[in-house]
Design a protein around this motif. Structure first.
Motif, PDB file in Angstrom:
ATOM      1  N   UNK A 144       0.854  -1.189   0.000  1.00 39.82           N
ATOM      2  CA  UNK A 144       0.000   0.000   0.000  1.00 39.82           C
ATOM      3  C   UNK A 144       0.893   1.243   0.000  1.00 39.82           C
ATOM      4  N   UNK A 145       0.686   2.177  -0.910  1.00 38.87           N
ATOM      5  CA  UNK A 145       1.565   3.368  -0.989  1.00 38.87           C
ATOM      6  C   UNK A 145       1.571   4.163   0.313  1.00 38.87           C
ATOM      7  N   UNK A 146       2.748   4.672   0.664  1.00 40.27           N
ATOM      8  CA  UNK A 146       2.873   5.499   1.865  1.00 40.27           C
ATOM      9  C   UNK A 146       2.089   6.805   1.741  1.00 40.27           C
ATOM     10  N   UNK A 147       1.828   7.227   0.498  1.00 38.43           N
ATOM     11  CA  UNK A 147       1.067   8.455   0.307  1.00 38.43           C
ATOM     12  C   UNK A 147      -0.333   8.357   0.900  1.00 38.43           C
ATOM     13  N   UNK A 148      -0.913   7.153   0.869  1.00 40.71           N
ATOM     14  CA  UNK A 148      -2.243   6.972   1.464  1.00 40.71           C
ATOM     15  C   UNK A 148      -2.186   7.155   2.981  1.00 40.71           C
ATOM     16  N   UNK A 149      -1.125   6.678   3.588  1.00 37.83           N
ATOM     17  CA  UNK A 149      -0.975   6.840   5.035  1.00 37.83           C
ATOM     18  C   UNK A 149      -0.820   8.317   5.377  1.00 37.83           C
ATOM     19  N   UNK A 150       0.012   9.008   4.614  1.00 36.21           N
ATOM     20  CA  UNK A 150       0.222  10.431   4.874  1.00 36.21           C
ATOM     21  C   UNK A 150      -1.055  11.230   4.644  1.00 36.21           C
ATOM     22  N   UNK A 187      -8.841 -12.009  -6.334  1.00 37.84           N
ATOM     23  CA  UNK A 187      -8.046 -11.857  -5.134  1.00 37.84           C
ATOM     24  C   UNK A 187      -6.713 -12.574  -5.196  1.00 37.84           C
ATOM     25  N   UNK A 188      -6.629 -13.630  -6.012  1.00 41.72           N
ATOM     26  CA  UNK A 188      -5.379 -14.370  -6.134  1.00 41.72           C
ATOM     27  C   UNK A 188      -4.429 -13.769  -7.161  1.00 41.72           C
ATOM     28  N   UNK A 189      -4.967 -13.135  -8.198  1.00 45.53           N
ATOM     29  CA  UNK A 189      -4.105 -12.701  -9.292  1.00 45.53           C
ATOM     30  C   UNK A 189      -4.037 -11.196  -9.441  1.00 45.53           C
ATOM     31  N   UNK A 190      -4.965 -10.459  -8.831  1.00 44.17           N
ATOM     32  CA  UNK A 190      -4.993  -9.005  -9.030  1.00 44.17           C
ATOM     33  C   UNK A 190      -3.877  -8.337  -8.246  1.00 44.17           C
ATOM     34  N   UNK A 191      -3.133  -7.465  -8.902  1.00 42.73           N
ATOM     35  CA  UNK A 191      -2.047  -6.754  -8.239  1.00 42.73           C
ATOM     36  C   UNK A 191      -2.307  -5.254  -8.152  1.00 42.73           C
ATOM     37  N   UNK A 192      -3.495  -4.805  -8.641  1.00 38.96           N
ATOM     38  CA  UNK A 192      -3.794  -3.384  -8.601  1.00 38.96           C
ATOM     39  C   UNK A 192      -4.172  -2.979  -7.186  1.00 38.96           C
ATOM     40  N   UNK A 193      -3.752  -1.836  -6.768  1.00 37.58           N
ATOM     41  CA  UNK A 193      -4.034  -1.334  -5.430  1.00 37.58           C
ATOM     42  C   UNK A 193      -4.947  -0.109  -5.540  1.00 37.58           C
ATOM     43  N   UNK A 223      -7.532   3.326  13.444  1.00 33.85           N
ATOM     44  CA  UNK A 223      -8.661   2.462  13.114  1.00 33.85           C
ATOM     45  C   UNK A 223      -9.497   3.050  11.974  1.00 33.85           C
ATOM     46  N   UNK A 224      -9.572   4.379  11.892  1.00 39.12           N
ATOM     47  CA  UNK A 224     -10.277   4.994  10.768  1.00 39.12           C
ATOM     48  C   UNK A 224      -9.550   4.686   9.468  1.00 39.12           C
ATOM     49  N   UNK A 225      -8.232   4.774   9.484  1.00 41.14           N
ATOM     50  CA  UNK A 225      -7.437   4.422   8.301  1.00 41.14           C
ATOM     51  C   UNK A 225      -7.628   2.953   7.945  1.00 41.14           C
ATOM     52  N   UNK A 226      -7.629   2.104   8.970  1.00 35.91           N
ATOM     53  CA  UNK A 226      -7.835   0.674   8.741  1.00 35.91           C
ATOM     54  C   UNK A 226      -9.204   0.426   8.120  1.00 35.91           C
ATOM     55  N   UNK A 234      -9.376  -1.762   4.480  1.00 33.91           N
ATOM     56  CA  UNK A 234     -10.407  -2.775   4.227  1.00 33.91           C
ATOM     57  C   UNK A 234     -10.951  -2.724   2.795  1.00 33.91           C
ATOM     58  N   UNK A 235     -11.318  -1.545   2.267  1.00 35.79           N
ATOM     59  CA  UNK A 235     -11.765  -1.529   0.863  1.00 35.79           C
ATOM     60  C   UNK A 235     -10.705  -2.023  -0.114  1.00 35.79           C
ATOM     61  N   UNK A 236      -9.450  -1.710   0.159  1.00 36.54           N
ATOM     62  CA  UNK A 236      -8.386  -2.192  -0.727  1.00 36.54           C
ATOM     63  C   UNK A 236      -8.195  -3.703  -0.623  1.00 36.54           C
ATOM     64  N   UNK A 237      -8.571  -4.272   0.513  1.00 40.19           N
ATOM     65  CA  UNK A 237      -8.311  -5.685   0.774  1.00 40.19           C
ATOM     66  C   UNK A 237      -9.488  -6.581   0.419  1.00 40.19           C
ATOM     67  N   UNK A 238     -10.550  -6.035  -0.144  1.00 39.12           N
ATOM     68  CA  UNK A 238     -11.775  -6.822  -0.296  1.00 39.12           C
ATOM     69  C   UNK A 238     -11.590  -8.051  -1.195  1.00 39.12           C
ATOM     70  N   UNK A 239     -10.772  -7.925  -2.258  1.00 34.58           N
ATOM     71  CA  UNK A 239     -10.568  -9.102  -3.106  1.00 34.58           C
ATOM     72  C   UNK A 239      -9.744 -10.170  -2.387  1.00 34.58           C
ATOM     73  N   UNK A 240      -8.745  -9.744  -1.627  1.00 29.77           N
ATOM     74  CA  UNK A 240      -7.954 -10.707  -0.853  1.00 29.77           C
ATOM     75  C   UNK A 240      -8.811 -11.360   0.227  1.00 29.77           C
ATOM     76  N   UNK A 241      -9.685 -10.570   0.844  1.00 32.55           N
ATOM     77  CA  UNK A 241     -10.581 -11.112   1.867  1.00 32.55           C
ATOM     78  C   UNK A 241     -11.514 -12.153   1.249  1.00 32.55           C
ATOM     79  N   UNK A 242     -12.041 -11.846   0.060  1.00 35.41           N
ATOM     80  CA  UNK A 242     -12.943 -12.786  -0.609  1.00 35.41           C
ATOM     81  C   UNK A 242     -12.236 -14.098  -0.933  1.00 35.41           C
TER      82      UNK A 242
END
Length: 284
Positions: free
Chosen positions: A173-179, A278-284, A189-192, A197-205
């Motif tokens: 995940x790019x550091x720019x999102x954290x900043x 979720x297994x093959x997607x590399x887009x963030x 927790x708001x960042x999480x 979580x939205x970025x992780x939805x395919x991995x979660x699935x």
């Protein structure tokens, strides 16, 4: 540009078709057996590959139990399927929740011995199940969690594999999102919740599908922690049908096996797109 070769296309499709047939044929034989009577299965050699006329009776006995014509007592599969469904959902959701939070802490928080903590989690992958199952059973027994949903699920909801996968994902995940989240005044927790979580939805699935099937197919652990028939999952129910009676009602066994395959198959079909992405997607 990828060039198409008709000969290679033919052989690749031929291999795929043969693979599907090899995988599907045992399932087809199981379904055909579930539509016949136990006598037809035992007397026909080889077994008929045409559907019988005992479909309704076989699945009625498999789902709701009862007495067969031979006098054998059949346990109902419906309650066992509910136990399997509940434990599979708790294990899958629990593994994902704990793994997300642990990976989030390891990647985004600073605390002493952070790397050692991660490797202590990761090294548990090297411990065989047989090494851990004895001490785990003793703890569950001391806590009086035998023959309970808690005993079936809580010891299985920690996952070093899922923690590792989420950690690797969070590192990309790019550091720019954290900043940007910090500049907007978002707490951890708001960042999480709003970013990770939205970025992780395919991995979660993808992990949900894998962990659901893992929880549904559990046999060894339920065999140890359950002695009450009301807490048996469906996999143990199939074992009881085969080894519990002198005269085996093979049509009911096969009907129960088909019923046991349906929920995982439905989950895979409904979430196939998300699972593959979720297994093959590399887009963030």
């Amino acid at each position: 540009m990828v060039q198409r070769n008709p000969v290679l296309d033919f052989f690749s499709h031929l291999v795929l078709i043969l693979g599907v047939l090899i995988v599907f044929f045992p399932i087809y034989v199981t379904f055909i057996g579930s539509t016949q009577t136990a006598q037809q299965i035992l007397t026909s050699n080889p077994i008929s590959l045409l559907p019988g006329n005992n479909f309704i009776e076989s699945y009625r006995l498999a789902l709701f139990g009862g007495k067969t014509e031979a006098g054998a007592s059949i346990g109902a599969a419906a309650p066992m399927m509910m136990i399997s469904l509940g434990s599979a959902l708790i294990i899958a959701i629990g593994k994902i929740a704990i793994s997300l939070l642990s990976a989030f802490a390891i990647v985004y928080f600073r605390f002493p011995l952070k790397n050692m903590v991660f490797w202590m989690i990761f090294v548990t992958l090297m411990l065989p199940v047989e090494v851990r199952i004895g001490p785990t059973y003793e703890v569950v027994s001391d806590l009086r969690m035998l023959n309970s949903m808690a005993g079936l699920t809580i010891p299985l909801i920690a996952s070093a594999t899922a923690t590792f996968l989420f950690r690797q994902f969070f590192l990309t995940v790019p550091d720019e999102l954290v900043e940007a989240a910090r500049m907007d005044g978002a707490g951890p927790m708001r960042f999480f919740w709003d970013v990770l979580l939205p970025l992780s939805k395919t991995s979660i699935a993808a992990l949900f599908v894998i962990q659901f099937i893992y929880g549904w197919n559990q046999y060894l652990w339920p065999l140890l922690v359950t002695t009450d028939e009301s807490m048996y999952p469906i996999v143990m129910g199939i074992k009881r049908l085969i080894f519990g009676e002198v005269y085996i009602e093979w049509n009911v066994v096969m009907a129960t096996a088909i019923l046991a395959m349906l929920p995982p198959a439905i989950v895979v079909m409904l979430m196939q797109k998300w699972f593959v992405k979720g297994l093959v997607d590399t887009e963030k």
